[in-house]
Design a protein around this motif. Structure first.
Motif, PDB file in Angstrom:
ATOM      1  N   VAL A 164      45.314 -69.645  -6.120  1.00  0.00           N
ATOM      2  CA  VAL A 164      45.884 -69.044  -4.906  1.00  0.00           C
ATOM      3  C   VAL A 164      45.397 -67.597  -4.866  1.00  0.00           C
ATOM      4  CG1 VAL A 164      47.976 -68.542  -3.593  1.00  0.00           C
ATOM      5  CG2 VAL A 164      47.900 -70.541  -5.104  1.00  0.00           C
ATOM      6  N   ALA A 188      43.190 -71.603  -2.389  1.00  0.00           N
ATOM      7  CA  ALA A 188      44.136 -71.411  -1.278  1.00  0.00           C
ATOM      8  C   ALA A 188      44.215 -69.918  -0.995  1.00  0.00           C
ATOM      9  CB  ALA A 188      45.502 -71.949  -1.668  1.00  0.00           C
ATOM     10  N   ALA A 209      48.041 -63.977  -5.635  1.00  0.00           N
ATOM     11  CA  ALA A 209      48.228 -63.698  -4.204  1.00  0.00           C
ATOM     12  C   ALA A 209      48.743 -62.287  -3.971  1.00  0.00           C
ATOM     13  CB  ALA A 209      49.202 -64.714  -3.608  1.00  0.00           C
ATOM     14  N   HIS A 232      54.061 -56.982 -10.127  1.00  0.00           N
ATOM     15  CA  HIS A 232      54.738 -56.133  -9.136  1.00  0.00           C
ATOM     16  C   HIS A 232      55.809 -55.300  -9.826  1.00  0.00           C
ATOM     17  CE1 HIS A 232      52.840 -58.809  -6.261  1.00  0.00           C
ATOM     18  NE2 HIS A 232      53.232 -59.784  -7.047  1.00  0.00           N
ATOM     19  N   ASP A 252      53.941 -63.357  -9.234  1.00  0.00           N
ATOM     20  CA  ASP A 252      53.920 -64.108  -7.972  1.00  0.00           C
ATOM     21  C   ASP A 252      54.719 -65.413  -8.087  1.00  0.00           C
ATOM     22  OD1 ASP A 252      52.230 -62.174  -7.019  1.00  0.00           O
ATOM     23  OD2 ASP A 252      50.444 -63.447  -6.893  1.00  0.00           O
TER      24      ASP A 252
HETATM   25  P1  NAD Z   1      44.311 -59.017  -3.088  1.00  0.00           P
HETATM   26  O1  NAD Z   1      45.394 -58.487  -2.216  1.00  0.00           O
HETATM   27  O2  NAD Z   1      42.954 -58.416  -3.027  1.00  0.00           O
HETATM   28  O3  NAD Z   1      44.130 -60.570  -2.770  1.00  0.00           O
HETATM   29  C1  NAD Z   1      45.228 -61.411  -2.584  1.00  0.00           C
HETATM   30  C2  NAD Z   1      44.728 -62.779  -2.180  1.00  0.00           C
HETATM   31  O4  NAD Z   1      45.871 -63.619  -2.028  1.00  0.00           O
HETATM   32  C3  NAD Z   1      43.981 -62.802  -0.856  1.00  0.00           C
HETATM   33  O5  NAD Z   1      42.791 -63.521  -1.030  1.00  0.00           O
HETATM   34  C4  NAD Z   1      44.917 -63.516   0.102  1.00  0.00           C
HETATM   35  O6  NAD Z   1      44.215 -64.380   1.010  1.00  0.00           O
HETATM   36  C5  NAD Z   1      45.795 -64.328  -0.812  1.00  0.00           C
HETATM   37  N1  NAD Z   1      47.160 -64.461  -0.286  1.00  0.00           N
HETATM   38  C6  NAD Z   1      47.971 -63.470   0.123  1.00  0.00           C
HETATM   39  N2  NAD Z   1      49.136 -63.983   0.590  1.00  0.00           N
HETATM   40  C7  NAD Z   1      49.056 -65.311   0.444  1.00  0.00           C
HETATM   41  C8  NAD Z   1      49.925 -66.376   0.745  1.00  0.00           C
HETATM   42  N3  NAD Z   1      51.129 -66.176   1.289  1.00  0.00           N
HETATM   43  N4  NAD Z   1      49.504 -67.636   0.485  1.00  0.00           N
HETATM   44  C9  NAD Z   1      48.286 -67.857  -0.068  1.00  0.00           C
HETATM   45  N5  NAD Z   1      47.415 -66.882  -0.376  1.00  0.00           N
HETATM   46  C10 NAD Z   1      47.797 -65.616  -0.122  1.00  0.00           C
HETATM   47  O7  NAD Z   1      44.889 -58.994  -4.561  1.00  0.00           O
HETATM   48  P2  NAD Z   1      44.141 -59.113  -5.987  1.00  0.00           P
HETATM   49  O8  NAD Z   1      43.448 -57.861  -6.315  1.00  0.00           O
HETATM   50  O9  NAD Z   1      43.383 -60.387  -6.053  1.00  0.00           O
HETATM   51  O10 NAD Z   1      45.410 -59.221  -6.944  1.00  0.00           O
HETATM   52  C11 NAD Z   1      46.353 -60.269  -6.808  1.00  0.00           C
HETATM   53  C12 NAD Z   1      47.559 -59.978  -7.658  1.00  0.00           C
HETATM   54  O11 NAD Z   1      47.153 -59.917  -9.013  1.00  0.00           O
HETATM   55  C13 NAD Z   1      48.234 -58.634  -7.383  1.00  0.00           C
HETATM   56  O12 NAD Z   1      49.630 -58.776  -7.615  1.00  0.00           O
HETATM   57  C14 NAD Z   1      47.650 -57.721  -8.427  1.00  0.00           C
HETATM   58  O13 NAD Z   1      48.505 -56.651  -8.745  1.00  0.00           O
HETATM   59  C15 NAD Z   1      47.544 -58.681  -9.575  1.00  0.00           C
HETATM   60  N6  NAD Z   1      46.546 -58.318 -10.560  1.00  0.00           N
HETATM   61  C16 NAD Z   1      46.946 -58.399 -11.832  1.00  0.00           C
HETATM   62  C17 NAD Z   1      46.063 -58.117 -12.830  1.00  0.00           C
HETATM   63  C18 NAD Z   1      46.531 -58.240 -14.229  1.00  0.00           C
HETATM   64  O14 NAD Z   1      45.880 -57.747 -15.125  1.00  0.00           O
HETATM   65  N7  NAD Z   1      47.639 -58.954 -14.471  1.00  0.00           N
HETATM   66  C19 NAD Z   1      44.749 -57.713 -12.542  1.00  0.00           C
HETATM   67  C20 NAD Z   1      44.350 -57.670 -11.207  1.00  0.00           C
HETATM   68  C21 NAD Z   1      45.264 -57.991 -10.217  1.00  0.00           C
END
Ligand code: NAD
Length: 303
Positions: A164, A188, A209, A232, A252
């Protein structure tokens, strides 16, 4: 009782291997691995992540070259900065901490990093290598997920995997790495219809996501494996809390809803987060071995 995919423990194990790798390399070459993390502006979450990364460098003997730059830095100035880091022979890895302020062109800047020093695998050449199944630095977060799955002997080949999220940082490289490990992969995203129909098909569900508690019991298949990438900081409105207690972390996924239904899951905190930092170190040490002509002994840790 579900198996917990403990990223904190695995990260510590890998850090130990990396520390020993550096110590033995230093018997042959004179300089330690070097990592430059570029942070632009004062986004507090980025500040926390950069801090983790610098501390992790200290723990294992990677020399850190912190670059904290002003919020209003221009494209020209930042491009020049990256060029200088590219030329610095003490630096093996460069990471541009995302997100950047909106006036900066993320894609152009990532393309300016020397692909051979690309510690987060986001240079177009390295993304191309990932698509072609060729060796090269891989994006740290999905690389960390792959290491976590491997360590916990989660079978990927032949399984239905659903990712996702389709960001360049996490979702897309994650899907490609799972496909390279012979899963059948669905991506997704925010425009997907019937999200829970798609995710319930998954033997392996990776959620990135960026939406707190998006995934609950109705989204997961029984006995599946769920990896929660989201992170978050939720503020707590209570008095008498010190700075570090003023928020709690969540992902998430509503773990409390799925933990009795699935075979394994990664917790937040303590799952993917520590693995991301460790894979950054692993990429840097791998680059260092390559730049110094040392044997590449940690390739098995990288996807
Ligand atoms: P981003 O905002 O660039 O991408 C989010 C993706 O999720 C998008 O492709 C979007 O289409 C999809 N999305 C959003 N809402 C949705 C929904 N309701 N249903 C389905 N898909 C949905 O974010 P990112 O940089 O890919 O990061 C995602 C998450 O991972 C964030 O919470 C970020 O903080 C976290 N993250 C964590 C780490 C870690 O080390 N744990 C590293 C990077 C990112």
């Amino acid at each position: 009782m579900a198996n917990i995919l403990d990223g904190k423990k695995l990260a510590q194990e890998i850090e130990l291997v990396l520390k020993q790798t550096i110590e033995s390399g230093l018997k042959v070459v004179k300089r330690s691995p070097g990592l430059a993390v570029i942070r632009v502006g004062n986004d507090p979450a980025s500040g926390v992540y950069v801090n983790y990364k610098e501390k992790a460098c200290d723990r294992i003997g990677v020399r850190s070259f912190p670059q904290h730059l002003k919020e209003d830095i221009s494209m020209e100035e930042l491009t020049e900065k990256i060029k200088i880091l590219n030329l610095n022979e003490n630096i093996d890895g460069i990471l541009l901490q995302l997100p950047l302020p909106s006036h900066l062109n993320e894609s152009l800047l990532l393309s300016g990093i020397n692909p051979d020093k690309d510690a987060d695998g986001l240079h177009p050449l390295n993304l191309g290598r990932l698509i072609k199944g060729e060796k090269g630095p891989r994006s740290c977060t999905p690389a960390g997920v792959m290491a976590l799955l491997k360590r916990n002997e989660i079978k990927i080949e032949g399984k239905r995997a659903v990712v996702v999220g389709r960001s360049i940082l996490v979702g897309k490289p994650m899907a490609l790495m799972l496909e390279a490990a012979n899963a059948t992969v669905t991506i997704a995203h925010s425009k997907s219809e019937d999200l829970n129909f798609l995710t319930r098909e998954a033997d392996l569900l990776v959620v990135a996501a960026g939406k707190p508690h998006l995934i609950g019991e109705n989204h997961v298949k029984e006995n599946s494996v769920v990896v929660d990438v989201g992170i978050h900081r939720i503020p707590l409105n209570e008095d008498n809390l010190n700075e570090s207690q003023k928020f709690k972390l969540c992902g998430d996924v509503k773990i409390f809803e799925i933990e009795d239904k699935v075979a394994a899951y990664s917790p937040v905190p303590g799952g993917v987060g520590p693995m991301t930092v460790t894979m950054l170190l692993a990429n840097t040490v791998d680059r260092w071995q390559k730049h110094c002509g040392l044997p590449l002994t940690i390739s098995h840790l990288l996807p």
